[in-house]
Design a protein around this motif. Structure first.
Motif, PDB file in Angstrom:
ATOM      1  N   LEU A 139      30.145  46.161  40.584  1.00  0.00           N
ATOM      2  CA  LEU A 139      30.103  45.481  39.288  1.00  0.00           C
ATOM      3  C   LEU A 139      29.452  46.355  38.228  1.00  0.00           C
ATOM      4  O   LEU A 139      29.955  46.452  37.102  1.00  0.00           O
ATOM      5  CB  LEU A 139      29.366  44.144  39.427  1.00  0.00           C
ATOM      6  N   ARG A 140      28.374  47.014  38.576  1.00  0.00           N
ATOM      7  CA  ARG A 140      27.700  47.892  37.611  1.00  0.00           C
ATOM      8  C   ARG A 140      28.596  49.053  37.195  1.00  0.00           C
ATOM      9  O   ARG A 140      28.635  49.425  36.016  1.00  0.00           O
ATOM     10  CB  ARG A 140      26.380  48.379  38.204  1.00  0.00           C
ATOM     11  N   THR A 171      37.690  39.471  37.311  1.00  0.00           N
ATOM     12  CA  THR A 171      36.524  38.591  37.430  1.00  0.00           C
ATOM     13  C   THR A 171      35.526  39.149  38.448  1.00  0.00           C
ATOM     14  O   THR A 171      35.861  40.008  39.266  1.00  0.00           O
ATOM     15  CB  THR A 171      36.928  37.174  37.875  1.00  0.00           C
ATOM     16  N   VAL A 172      34.333  38.616  38.387  1.00  0.00           N
ATOM     17  CA  VAL A 172      33.309  38.969  39.374  1.00  0.00           C
ATOM     18  C   VAL A 172      33.837  38.657  40.776  1.00  0.00           C
ATOM     19  O   VAL A 172      33.650  39.442  41.706  1.00  0.00           O
ATOM     20  CB  VAL A 172      31.989  38.218  39.083  1.00  0.00           C
ATOM     21  N   ALA A 173      34.529  37.540  40.926  1.00  0.00           N
ATOM     22  CA  ALA A 173      35.093  37.172  42.229  1.00  0.00           C
ATOM     23  C   ALA A 173      36.086  38.225  42.725  1.00  0.00           C
ATOM     24  O   ALA A 173      36.080  38.576  43.910  1.00  0.00           O
ATOM     25  CB  ALA A 173      35.776  35.803  42.147  1.00  0.00           C
ATOM     26  N   ASP A 174      36.925  38.739  41.835  1.00  0.00           N
ATOM     27  CA  ASP A 174      37.889  39.778  42.215  1.00  0.00           C
ATOM     28  C   ASP A 174      37.179  40.989  42.802  1.00  0.00           C
ATOM     29  O   ASP A 174      37.618  41.566  43.799  1.00  0.00           O
ATOM     30  CB  ASP A 174      38.712  40.238  41.007  1.00  0.00           C
ATOM     31  N   VAL A 175      36.092  41.371  42.157  1.00  0.00           N
ATOM     32  CA  VAL A 175      35.353  42.564  42.578  1.00  0.00           C
ATOM     33  C   VAL A 175      34.678  42.335  43.923  1.00  0.00           C
ATOM     34  O   VAL A 175      34.772  43.175  44.826  1.00  0.00           O
ATOM     35  CB  VAL A 175      34.331  42.971  41.497  1.00  0.00           C
ATOM     36  N   ILE A 176      34.021  41.200  44.074  1.00  0.00           N
ATOM     37  CA  ILE A 176      33.351  40.906  45.342  1.00  0.00           C
ATOM     38  C   ILE A 176      34.359  40.864  46.481  1.00  0.00           C
ATOM     39  O   ILE A 176      34.134  41.442  47.548  1.00  0.00           O
ATOM     40  CB  ILE A 176      32.553  39.587  45.252  1.00  0.00           C
ATOM     41  N   ARG A 177      35.482  40.217  46.244  1.00  0.00           N
ATOM     42  CA  ARG A 177      36.516  40.151  47.290  1.00  0.00           C
ATOM     43  C   ARG A 177      37.050  41.547  47.629  1.00  0.00           C
ATOM     44  O   ARG A 177      37.351  41.837  48.785  1.00  0.00           O
ATOM     45  CB  ARG A 177      37.654  39.244  46.846  1.00  0.00           C
ATOM     46  N   ALA A 178      37.176  42.398  46.634  1.00  0.00           N
ATOM     47  CA  ALA A 178      37.713  43.745  46.860  1.00  0.00           C
ATOM     48  C   ALA A 178      36.796  44.594  47.727  1.00  0.00           C
ATOM     49  O   ALA A 178      37.271  45.375  48.549  1.00  0.00           O
ATOM     50  CB  ALA A 178      37.960  44.448  45.521  1.00  0.00           C
ATOM     51  N   VAL A 179      35.496  44.458  47.545  1.00  0.00           N
ATOM     52  CA  VAL A 179      34.572  45.338  48.274  1.00  0.00           C
ATOM     53  C   VAL A 179      33.913  44.687  49.478  1.00  0.00           C
ATOM     54  O   VAL A 179      33.487  45.381  50.403  1.00  0.00           O
ATOM     55  CB  VAL A 179      33.495  45.961  47.347  1.00  0.00           C
ATOM     56  N   ASP A 180      33.826  43.343  49.492  1.00  0.00           N
ATOM     57  CA  ASP A 180      33.121  42.653  50.581  1.00  0.00           C
ATOM     58  C   ASP A 180      33.946  41.588  51.304  1.00  0.00           C
ATOM     59  O   ASP A 180      33.472  41.015  52.273  1.00  0.00           O
ATOM     60  CB  ASP A 180      31.842  41.991  50.060  1.00  0.00           C
ATOM     61  N   ILE A 221      32.650  24.649  52.493  1.00  0.00           N
ATOM     62  CA  ILE A 221      33.744  24.551  51.512  1.00  0.00           C
ATOM     63  C   ILE A 221      33.179  24.270  50.114  1.00  0.00           C
ATOM     64  O   ILE A 221      33.599  24.872  49.125  1.00  0.00           O
ATOM     65  CB  ILE A 221      34.757  23.451  51.921  1.00  0.00           C
ATOM     66  N   ALA A 222      32.187  23.376  50.030  1.00  0.00           N
ATOM     67  CA  ALA A 222      31.564  23.059  48.737  1.00  0.00           C
ATOM     68  C   ALA A 222      30.841  24.280  48.168  1.00  0.00           C
ATOM     69  O   ALA A 222      30.900  24.536  46.958  1.00  0.00           O
ATOM     70  CB  ALA A 222      30.592  21.890  48.893  1.00  0.00           C
ATOM     71  N   ALA A 223      30.175  25.041  49.030  1.00  0.00           N
ATOM     72  CA  ALA A 223      29.480  26.245  48.572  1.00  0.00           C
ATOM     73  C   ALA A 223      30.479  27.247  48.000  1.00  0.00           C
ATOM     74  O   ALA A 223      30.243  27.843  46.947  1.00  0.00           O
ATOM     75  CB  ALA A 223      28.687  26.867  49.722  1.00  0.00           C
ATOM     76  N   ARG A 224      31.600  27.422  48.689  1.00  0.00           N
ATOM     77  CA  ARG A 224      32.624  28.342  48.186  1.00  0.00           C
ATOM     78  C   ARG A 224      33.151  27.873  46.839  1.00  0.00           C
ATOM     79  O   ARG A 224      33.336  28.674  45.920  1.00  0.00           O
ATOM     80  CB  ARG A 224      33.766  28.480  49.198  1.00  0.00           C
ATOM     81  N   ASP A 225      33.367  26.566  46.700  1.00  0.00           N
ATOM     82  CA  ASP A 225      33.870  26.023  45.438  1.00  0.00           C
ATOM     83  C   ASP A 225      32.876  26.273  44.301  1.00  0.00           C
ATOM     84  O   ASP A 225      33.268  26.659  43.200  1.00  0.00           O
ATOM     85  CB  ASP A 225      34.146  24.526  45.600  1.00  0.00           C
ATOM     86  N   ALA A 226      31.580  26.108  44.568  1.00  0.00           N
ATOM     87  CA  ALA A 226      30.552  26.351  43.559  1.00  0.00           C
ATOM     88  C   ALA A 226      30.506  27.836  43.179  1.00  0.00           C
ATOM     89  O   ALA A 226      30.387  28.177  41.997  1.00  0.00           O
ATOM     90  CB  ALA A 226      29.193  25.889  44.063  1.00  0.00           C
ATOM     91  N   LEU A 227      30.617  28.707  44.159  1.00  0.00           N
ATOM     92  CA  LEU A 227      30.637  30.142  43.870  1.00  0.00           C
ATOM     93  C   LEU A 227      31.856  30.515  43.045  1.00  0.00           C
ATOM     94  O   LEU A 227      31.770  31.322  42.120  1.00  0.00           O
ATOM     95  CB  LEU A 227      30.616  30.951  45.167  1.00  0.00           C
ATOM     96  N   PHE A 234      31.743  32.762  39.803  1.00  0.00           N
ATOM     97  CA  PHE A 234      32.287  34.122  39.921  1.00  0.00           C
ATOM     98  C   PHE A 234      33.678  34.278  39.320  1.00  0.00           C
ATOM     99  O   PHE A 234      34.029  35.358  38.854  1.00  0.00           O
ATOM    100  CB  PHE A 234      32.315  34.570  41.382  1.00  0.00           C
ATOM    101  N   GLU A 235      34.490  33.228  39.332  1.00  0.00           N
ATOM    102  CA  GLU A 235      35.810  33.317  38.718  1.00  0.00           C
ATOM    103  C   GLU A 235      35.757  33.033  37.219  1.00  0.00           C
ATOM    104  O   GLU A 235      36.737  33.245  36.516  1.00  0.00           O
ATOM    105  CB  GLU A 235      36.794  32.378  39.418  1.00  0.00           C
ATOM    106  N   GLY A 236      34.597  32.587  36.746  1.00  0.00           N
ATOM    107  CA  GLY A 236      34.441  32.266  35.328  1.00  0.00           C
ATOM    108  C   GLY A 236      33.823  33.379  34.501  1.00  0.00           C
ATOM    109  O   GLY A 236      33.583  33.197  33.307  1.00  0.00           O
ATOM    110  N   VAL A 237      33.544  34.519  35.128  1.00  0.00           N
ATOM    111  CA  VAL A 237      32.927  35.638  34.414  1.00  0.00           C
ATOM    112  C   VAL A 237      33.787  36.878  34.600  1.00  0.00           C
ATOM    113  O   VAL A 237      34.089  37.277  35.728  1.00  0.00           O
ATOM    114  CB  VAL A 237      31.494  35.911  34.923  1.00  0.00           C
TER     115      VAL A 237
END
Length: 152
Positions: A11-12, A75-84, A112-118, A122-125
């Motif tokens: 991300l940085r 999105t932040v989610a895209d990046v996290i999924r790509a590397v982790d 499932i709820a935790a993933r939805d909250a993340l 993460f998909e909103g930034v």
């Protein structure tokens, strides 16, 4: 959830690339120096981001790294999924794939709820918002609460 060094560094690096107003490629060495990221680690991260179609590299004298998409589209989610990988996993499985006996099956709903909250965060930034230091109201409202800053 733990944010890995790999996700943080990715991300940085992307913020650094997106913040460049000239749109020119940026060398991995320059990215590493600007964000204090170890060179070998950064090379592996950039390779993961390239495989995911987030960045591309250009060889030659004016070579380096550039975003492969508009920063608003990453999105932040895209990046996290790509590397982790997945945002939430349980024993290496996605939450919907985990099975429990009847008594513990309620845990799956927590995962499932935790993933939805993340996802909400993460998909909103986007990388553009991070580079411009302008987060959406949905994010800033979460950090406006003093309780959010307290370790538990």
């Amino acid at each position: 959830m733990r944010v890995s060094a790999k996700s943080d560094y990715a991300l940085r690096a992307l913020i650094e690339i997106a913040a460049r107003e000239d749109g020119k490629t940026v060398s991995a060495d320059e990215l590493g120096r600007a964000q204090d990221i170890p060179s070998g680690f950064l090379q592996a991260i950039l390779a993961d981001l390239r495989k995911a179609g987030i960045v591309f590299s250009q060889r030659g004298q004016s070579g380096g790294w550039r975003l492969a998409q508009r920063p608003e589209a990453i999105t932040v989610a895209d990046v996290i999924r790509a590397v982790d990988g997945p945002l939430v996993s349980v024993y290496g499985l996605r939450p919907e794939a985990v099975t429990y006996n009847e008594r513990a099956s309620v845990l799956q709903h927590v995962w499932i709820a935790a993933r939805d909250a993340l996802r909400d965060v993460f998909e909103g930034v986007s990388i553009a918002q991070l580079a411009q230091r302008e987060l959406p109201d949905e994010i800033t409202s979460r950090t406006a609460n003093d309780e959010a800053w307290q370790p538990h």
